[in-house]
Every structure is written in C-alpha cells, then in structure tokens.
Write a protein that holds these residues in place. Structure first.
Motif, PDB file in Angstrom:
ATOM      1  N   PHE A   1      -0.291   4.178   1.025  1.00  0.00           N
ATOM      2  CA  PHE A   1      -0.428   2.758   1.332  1.00  0.00           C
ATOM      3  C   PHE A   1      -1.525   2.094   0.501  1.00  0.00           C
ATOM      4  O   PHE A   1      -1.548   0.878   0.359  1.00  0.00           O
ATOM      5  N   GLU A   2      -2.416   2.896  -0.057  1.00  0.00           N
ATOM      6  CA  GLU A   2      -3.444   2.383  -0.968  1.00  0.00           C
ATOM      7  C   GLU A   2      -2.984   2.477  -2.425  1.00  0.00           C
ATOM      8  O   GLU A   2      -3.321   1.629  -3.243  1.00  0.00           O
ATOM      9  N   TYR A   3      -2.211   3.512  -2.739  1.00  0.00           N
ATOM     10  CA  TYR A   3      -1.841   3.799  -4.124  1.00  0.00           C
ATOM     11  C   TYR A   3      -0.743   2.879  -4.660  1.00  0.00           C
ATOM     12  O   TYR A   3      -0.818   2.409  -5.795  1.00  0.00           O
ATOM     13  N   TYR A   4       0.281   2.629  -3.852  1.00  0.00           N
ATOM     14  CA  TYR A   4       1.432   1.865  -4.340  1.00  0.00           C
ATOM     15  C   TYR A   4       1.203   0.371  -4.186  1.00  0.00           C
ATOM     16  O   TYR A   4       0.624  -0.094  -3.208  1.00  0.00           O
ATOM     17  N   ASP A   5       1.687  -0.386  -5.158  1.00  0.00           N
ATOM     18  CA  ASP A   5       1.548  -1.838  -5.147  1.00  0.00           C
ATOM     19  C   ASP A   5       2.526  -2.491  -4.169  1.00  0.00           C
ATOM     20  O   ASP A   5       2.241  -3.545  -3.620  1.00  0.00           O
ATOM     21  N   GLN A   6       3.672  -1.868  -3.988  1.00  0.00           N
ATOM     22  CA  GLN A   6       4.663  -2.364  -3.043  1.00  0.00           C
ATOM     23  C   GLN A   6       5.402  -1.179  -2.437  1.00  0.00           C
ATOM     24  O   GLN A   6       5.771  -0.249  -3.155  1.00  0.00           O
ATOM     25  N   ILE A   7       5.617  -1.241  -1.129  1.00  0.00           N
ATOM     26  CA  ILE A   7       6.352  -0.195  -0.431  1.00  0.00           C
ATOM     27  C   ILE A   7       7.535  -0.845   0.276  1.00  0.00           C
ATOM     28  O   ILE A   7       7.376  -1.846   0.978  1.00  0.00           O
ATOM     29  N   ILE A   8       8.707  -0.254   0.066  1.00  0.00           N
ATOM     30  CA  ILE A   8       9.941  -0.775   0.648  1.00  0.00           C
ATOM     31  C   ILE A   8      10.587   0.306   1.488  1.00  0.00           C
ATOM     32  O   ILE A   8      10.923   1.379   0.980  1.00  0.00           O
ATOM     33  N   ALA A   9      10.750   0.021   2.783  1.00  0.00           N
ATOM     34  CA  ALA A   9      11.477   0.926   3.682  1.00  0.00           C
ATOM     35  C   ALA A   9      12.949   0.507   3.651  1.00  0.00           C
ATOM     36  O   ALA A   9      13.269  -0.683   3.687  1.00  0.00           O
TER      37      ALA A   9
END
Length: 145
Positions: A81-89
C-alpha cells in the motif's frame, strides 16, 4: 520515473494475473512509463499451478505476442500500500470484504472494479469485459503521459 500499479484479486491466479499481463503488454506497446504487478488477498491451495487455464488460454488465443508469466501467486502485504502508486481490486463485492478483514485502514484507499470470479460468472463472459476495461484504462493513462 515509472509508475507502479497493483492488480489484486482473491487468489492471484485468474483475474489479477490476466489484468497484469494484458496491461503490461498494452502499456509496453504504447511506450507508457507504467508497470503493473498482481497479488492476491487470500491465496488458495485449490488453485493448481501458477495461472488459471482460462486466463492463459484467452491471452494465448488473442495476444500471441504476449509472454505468459508462469510465476506462482503472491500474497498482498501491508508494504504494497506504500509501494504501489495505484491499487485496483478486481471485484468490489468480494474484495472490499477481504480488505476490511486483512487491511481495514487501506480499504478506502484503493480502486474497485467489478469482475466476478469464475465460480460466479463464466470466464467466457468475464474475460472479454475485463479485457475492454484494461484497454480503456491504458487508453486513459495514455492521455496522461
């Protein structure tokens, strides 16, 4: 600097892997400075091998130049959650509940799409719709870079 996107689903075996591979293939063709990866919220021992045959067959039939990844599924970690710029479930109904269970403080920090798992909706119905969503996502990113 390259932007990082994470696709997540339940087992990192079917939907998220499909989205990751298709996204990277299309983004590379468009020379976008974006790279996708995928992980799962709750990996399952029921998944046989690294990738769903539905995803593998669809990609092989429709994108013969795309390299099929054979890595094994990987679980989501808090650091993601810190590393990725965007997270899509990939499925809000299923994944919001898992986010509440495993990562409650991050539940509202990610984007939710709506693509059901293969035991709910046939892959022959889901994969073409997911393909169109990924294509639209890449097209949208293309306007930003």
């Amino acid at each position: 600097m390259e932007s990082r996107i994470l696709f997540i689903c339940t087992g990192n075996f079917y939907r998220s892997r499909f989205a990751e591979m298709l996204f990277n293939y299309l983004a590379e063709k468009e020379k976008l400075p974006v790279k996708a990866f995928s992980k799962g919220l709750r990996l399952s021992k029921k998944n046989k091998g690294p990738l769903s045959s539905y995803a593998e067959n669809y990609l092989a039939e429709n994108y013969n130049e795309l390299e099929i990844s054979t890595r094994m599924p990987i679980p989501v970690t808090r650091q993601d959650f810190e590393y990725y710029d965007q997270i899509i479930a990939l499925d809000e109904t299923e994944h919001r509940a898992l986010m509440k269970q495993f990562f409650p403080t991050e539940e509202n920090q990610i984007t939710y799409w709506n693509f059901a798992d293969d035991y709910i909706e046939a892959p022959a119905m889901v994969l073409p719709k997911l393909e169109e969503k990924v294509k639209a996502f890449v097209a949208d990113l293309k306007t930003k870079y």
